[in-house]
Design a protein around this motif. Structure first.
Motif, PDB file in Angstrom:
ATOM      1  N   ALA A 229       0.818  -1.211   0.000  1.00 38.69           N
ATOM      2  CA  ALA A 229       0.000   0.000   0.000  1.00 38.69           C
ATOM      3  C   ALA A 229       0.850   1.258   0.000  1.00 38.69           C
ATOM      4  O   ALA A 229       0.372   2.341  -0.368  1.00 38.69           O
ATOM      5  N   GLN A 230       2.138   1.153   0.409  1.00 39.86           N
ATOM      6  CA  GLN A 230       3.020   2.317   0.491  1.00 39.86           C
ATOM      7  C   GLN A 230       3.825   2.529  -0.782  1.00 39.86           C
ATOM      8  O   GLN A 230       4.561   3.507  -0.893  1.00 39.86           O
ATOM      9  N   SER A 231       3.698   1.603  -1.717  1.00 41.07           N
ATOM     10  CA  SER A 231       4.461   1.735  -2.968  1.00 41.07           C
ATOM     11  C   SER A 231       3.845   2.825  -3.835  1.00 41.07           C
ATOM     12  O   SER A 231       2.680   3.187  -3.672  1.00 41.07           O
ATOM     13  N   ASN A 232       4.630   3.342  -4.733  1.00 39.72           N
ATOM     14  CA  ASN A 232       4.162   4.383  -5.647  1.00 39.72           C
ATOM     15  C   ASN A 232       3.655   3.789  -6.955  1.00 39.72           C
ATOM     16  O   ASN A 232       3.502   4.495  -7.955  1.00 39.72           O
TER      17      ASN A 232
ATOM     18  N   TYR B 205      -7.216  -0.643  -4.106  1.00 36.23           N
ATOM     19  CA  TYR B 205      -6.538   0.442  -4.820  1.00 36.23           C
ATOM     20  C   TYR B 205      -7.553   1.483  -5.294  1.00 36.23           C
ATOM     21  O   TYR B 205      -7.290   2.692  -5.259  1.00 36.23           O
ATOM     22  N   ILE B 206      -8.712   1.029  -5.702  1.00 36.84           N
ATOM     23  CA  ILE B 206      -9.735   1.927  -6.238  1.00 36.84           C
ATOM     24  C   ILE B 206     -10.427   2.717  -5.128  1.00 36.84           C
ATOM     25  O   ILE B 206     -10.614   3.940  -5.249  1.00 36.84           O
ATOM     26  N   ILE B 207     -10.793   2.064  -4.024  1.00 39.21           N
ATOM     27  CA  ILE B 207     -11.659   2.724  -3.026  1.00 39.21           C
ATOM     28  C   ILE B 207     -10.898   3.498  -1.954  1.00 39.21           C
ATOM     29  O   ILE B 207     -11.457   4.415  -1.341  1.00 39.21           O
TER      30      ILE B 207
ATOM     31  N   GLY C 201      -1.298   0.747   5.889  1.00 40.78           N
ATOM     32  CA  GLY C 201      -0.092   0.956   5.079  1.00 40.78           C
ATOM     33  C   GLY C 201      -0.194   2.207   4.240  1.00 40.78           C
ATOM     34  O   GLY C 201       0.767   2.976   4.118  1.00 40.78           O
ATOM     35  N   TYR C 202      -1.372   2.432   3.670  1.00 35.81           N
ATOM     36  CA  TYR C 202      -1.614   3.616   2.861  1.00 35.81           C
ATOM     37  C   TYR C 202      -1.490   4.883   3.694  1.00 35.81           C
ATOM     38  O   TYR C 202      -1.030   5.923   3.216  1.00 35.81           O
ATOM     39  N   LYS C 203      -1.882   4.787   4.963  1.00 43.37           N
ATOM     40  CA  LYS C 203      -1.815   5.930   5.877  1.00 43.37           C
ATOM     41  C   LYS C 203      -0.370   6.399   6.071  1.00 43.37           C
ATOM     42  O   LYS C 203      -0.115   7.584   6.282  1.00 43.37           O
TER      43      LYS C 203
END
Length: 795
Positions: A12-15, A56-58, A104-106
């Motif tokens: 989730a942290q990847s670009n 990834y979408i939501i 992870g995105y956070k």
């Protein structure tokens, strides 16, 4: 799953960016695979790709709604609980694993900075989460399949639904702790390699906020877990047993149940007051159950308030009750003073309405409210209602859920106080019965009395189209004096003996209520106590477990001097099939009667031999059945049952034959407790209706409850019942035949005999409850069972 969850966290942290074409390609490849494999198995790689694409979408939209974000994790946990319980064909992987991606995105593009005590906090969390996870997996292994733990099964056993939220929480805890530790340990390299957004929140700020939220969330659950453990240990009294039991589905549902209540209270009044409220409720239940288990070996019931006086008397022997009450009063006064004069204390205890928790609390309340109030749903967690209200049911269902069940059915369990109940009213009834039904002169003869309730004794020869190899009823019919209308069928024996030993009726009790299990917590008058007052030695004999239906306690409350149970019989010589034979039981009765002493004897005998099951019971059947209306299995069942009936009748004949020439005056009474359960209740009804068809609904129902009755004496003629009567009438006949002095309230049965020879919950549907005798009978029963027992003072 730990490796997969960690990969999701860092992915989730990847670009890495997916365009619309890439999203379409992933879906185009994986959806057909999912559809083709859905009935065989789901491949974890396949579901991972689909889940990743969905996340990834939501996720960018989820992050934008901060208020929604705070309750998003609990909402996902509820879904992970509800989906398997509802038997939905849906894999839990996308739901349970999404929080890892979200967290992870956070942390994406956040510069990792040094935090005070960072290593200590992370290592402590890794250690604690690993320990709890290990214990959880160790104890819940019997309830999980490997696929369930991978969260890829389309459907799981119902009971695993209770575990999925906790499995998700623990996995999230340990994964987040390990991933943050890795990120923190390699922070210098990560900060160089990653494109850090200078305007993003500082790592320390997110770390502290996350730690605070995690602590609040885990402490919330931990508080409920501690309450569950304390309550279960209170009723079990064994640490090892408690540790094992708390992981069973029924107890885990208790945890979910108490978490639901806790969340609702927190939403309404804040964390502090909700915690105090729940703690106080638990403390009351713990103390009450500790006392009940210690002195009565049974749980506390909501209706136990009627023995509050006895509880206070007992407590005075072990604690200084006035001192404790003074201490509590001082504490309350001091607390009120603090609330008035200390602003901080007042602010701390001030109710706080938490609006954002309300939707979540309401959702859990609706879901679990539906489950716990629907027998077919709550049974999926192994929570069931048994015949035996009491210790067994409490241990099986858990303290909190079982107490809720008691409260829900409170009206069924507890006798309502009749209108006008008072000492004056009871005295008026007693005086009226004394004048209306004068008692005969007290006899100088005090005969021995034997009252036998024969297990499932009934006359199967009334079945049409069935022939027995011998006359199984001949040794009973020569003593037959009438019929009894049993309050039970196929089971519930204790309610039958309740009527016979007290002269009271189950008609006034709630449906399914067993008097022995619900009401007997104090000395209760009946024929046993009356005979005790007349100088009798009272003995109960039942060749089975003493604790069954609480008889080991109830018989003491009834006044029996001695209770002879299974332990007094020899397993090598006294059994026929799995139970003590009626023949050997009668030998025990004759042995007691042969002992010469100054006191006359009353012997209550409850047989066991002819208890079901009736398949593979005896090595060789001595009675056979022929019928073209029964299949082979039914013939075996009926043959086995008929042999038990024959043995019961023979045991009666053996007893009377031995007593005929005895110089000691003796009275013998014998009746069946209820009709047999031949395989199952449904099967029994089927056999009845097939062999003896009856179009009249009342007559068809009536025959399910009628059992034969016999009486005999070697010094006088005993009375016959010309109409079927309740077992309660046997109590009055015994008192009359024996010539003892007895309370006038028993004469209510004479008043009822003409128009209401039996009172029955099923058969007495159109009874006039305004009938004077019915009203008096109900008030007498209330007074003796739940009331102030004024009647004990009038005789």
């Amino acid at each position: 799953m730990l490796i997969i969850s960690a990969c999701i966290f860092f992915a989730a942290q990847s670009n890495f960016k997916m365009g619309k074409k890439a999203v379409f390609a992933v879906l185009a490849v994986n959806l057909p695979i999912l559809i083709l494999s859905i009935k065989t198995r789901i491949y974890i790689f396949n579901i991972l790709m689909l889940s990743y694409t969905l996340w990834y979408i939501i996720t960018p939209y989820v992050i934008k709604f901060k208020r929604f974000y705070s309750v998003f994790l609990p909402a996902l946990l509820i879904l992970s609980y509800l989906i398997p319980f509802s038997n939905m064909m849906f894999t839990l992987f996308p739901i349970t694993m999404y929080p890892f991606y979200l967290l992870g995105y956070k942390f994406k593009n956040v510069k990792v900075t040094k935090v005070r005590y960072g290593y200590f906090i992370l290592i402590l969390n890794i250690f604690a989460s690993s320990l709890v996870m290990f214990l959880f997996l160790l104890k819940t292994k019997p309830y999980f399949a490997t696929g369930d733990l991978r969260l890829v099964n389309l459907n799981s056993p119902y009971e695993t639904s209770a575990y999925h939220p906790f499995w998700g929480i623990l996995l999230l805890w340990i994964t987040t702790s390990i991933c943050l530790f890795i990120k923190y340990f390699f922070r210098e390299k990560i900060n160089i390699d990653e494109e850090v957004n200078p305007t993003s929140n500082k790592f320390e700020e997110i770390f502290k906020k996350l730690s605070r939220q995690a602590f609040n969330f885990l402490s919330f659950i931990l508080f409920a877990c501690v309450l569950i453990f304390i309550t279960e240990y209170t009723i079990r009294g064994d640490l090892k047993d408690t540790v094992t039991t708390v992981f069973k589905p029924s107890i885990v549902f208790n945890l979910i149940f108490i978490l639901t209540i806790y969340l609702c209270l927190t939403a309404l009044m804040g964390r502090v007051l909700s915690s105090i409220t729940l703690f106080l409720i638990t403390a009351v239940l713990v103390v009450a159950n500790y006392v009940k288990f210690k002195y009565f070996d049974e749980p506390f019931y909501p209706w136990d308030t009627y023995i509050l006086k006895e509880g206070i008397i007992i407590s005075k022997e072990y604690v200084n009750l006035p001192l404790i009450l003074i201490g509590i009063l001082i504490f309350i006064i001091a607390f009120i003073i603090l609330l008035i004069f200390n602003k901080r204390v007042r602010s701390f205890f001030k109710p706080k309405f938490i609006k954002k928790l309300c939707p979540l609390a309401a959702s859990l309340l609706i879901i679990n409210g539906f489950i716990i109030n629907t027998p077919g749903q709550v049974s999926k967690f192994w929570i069931v209602k048994s015949w035996y209200i009491g210790k067994v049911e409490m241990l099986a269902n858990g303290l909190f859920v079982q107490n809720y069940m008691y409260l829900k059915n409170y009206d069924k369990y507890v006798l309502s106080e009749p209108s006008g109940y008072s000492m004056e009213k009871i005295k008026e009834i007693n005086d009226r019965l004394s004048k209306e039904f004068p008692k005969s002169t007290k006899s100088d003869i005090k005969p021995d009395i034997v009252l036998i309730m024969c297990e499932s004794f009934w006359d199967p020869t009334v079945l049409k189209g069935v022939h027995f190899s011998e006359d199984i009823m001949k040794n009973f019919n020569k003593y037959k004096k009438g019929e009894i209308v049993s309050p039970a069928i196929g089971g519930g024996t204790s309610n039958v003996e309740f009527e016979a030993l007290t002269g009271l009726s189950t008609y006034f009790l709630g449906p399914g209520v067993l008097a022995y299990n619900v009401y007997f917590r104090r000395d209760t008058p009946g024929i046993v106590s009356v005979l005790n007052d007349n100088g009798y030695n009272t003995i109960a004999i039942h060749p089975y477990k003493a604790e069954m239906y609480n008889r080991d306690k109830v018989y003491k409350f009834l006044g029996f001097d001695e209770f002879i149970s299974l332990d007094s019989f020899n397993a090598d010589t006294d059994l026929k099939g799995p139970y003590v034979s009626d023949d050997r039981l009668i030998d025990k009765v004759l042995e007691i009667l042969s002992k010469k002493d100054d006191e006359p004897k009353f012997i209550w005998v409850l047989t066991m031999q002819n208890h079901d099951p009736y398949v593979d019971k005896y090595d060789k059947l001595e009675v056979s059945v022929t019928s073209d209306k029964l299949n082979d299995e039914e013939k075996i069942i009926l043959s086995t049952y008929a042999e038990g009936v024959r043995d019961g009748a023979n045991s009666l004949d053996k007893l009377i034959s031995k007593l005929e020439n005895s110089s000691t005056p003796t009275l013998v009474y014998f009746f069946g407790d209820h009709l047999p359960r031949m395989g199952s209740l449904e099967k029994m009804y089927e056999i009845y209706d097939r062999l003896n068809p009856e179009e009249d609904p009342y007559k068809r129902e009536f025959r399910y409850y009628v059992t034969p009755y016999a009486s005999w004496s070697n010094f006088k003629e005993t009375t016959s019942f010309h109409l079927p009567v309740s077992p309660a009438h046997i109590a009055l006949e015994i008192l009359k035949d024996s010539g003892v002095e007895y309370p006038s309230y028993f004469n209510i049965l004479d008043g009822l005999k003409k128009d209401h020879a039996f009172l029955h919950q099923i058969l007495s549907k159109d009874i006039d409850r305004e009938n004077q005798y019915i009203k008096d009978y109900e008030m007498i029963e209330y007074d003796l069972i739940l009331g102030n027992q004024y009647l004990k003072d009038f005789e």
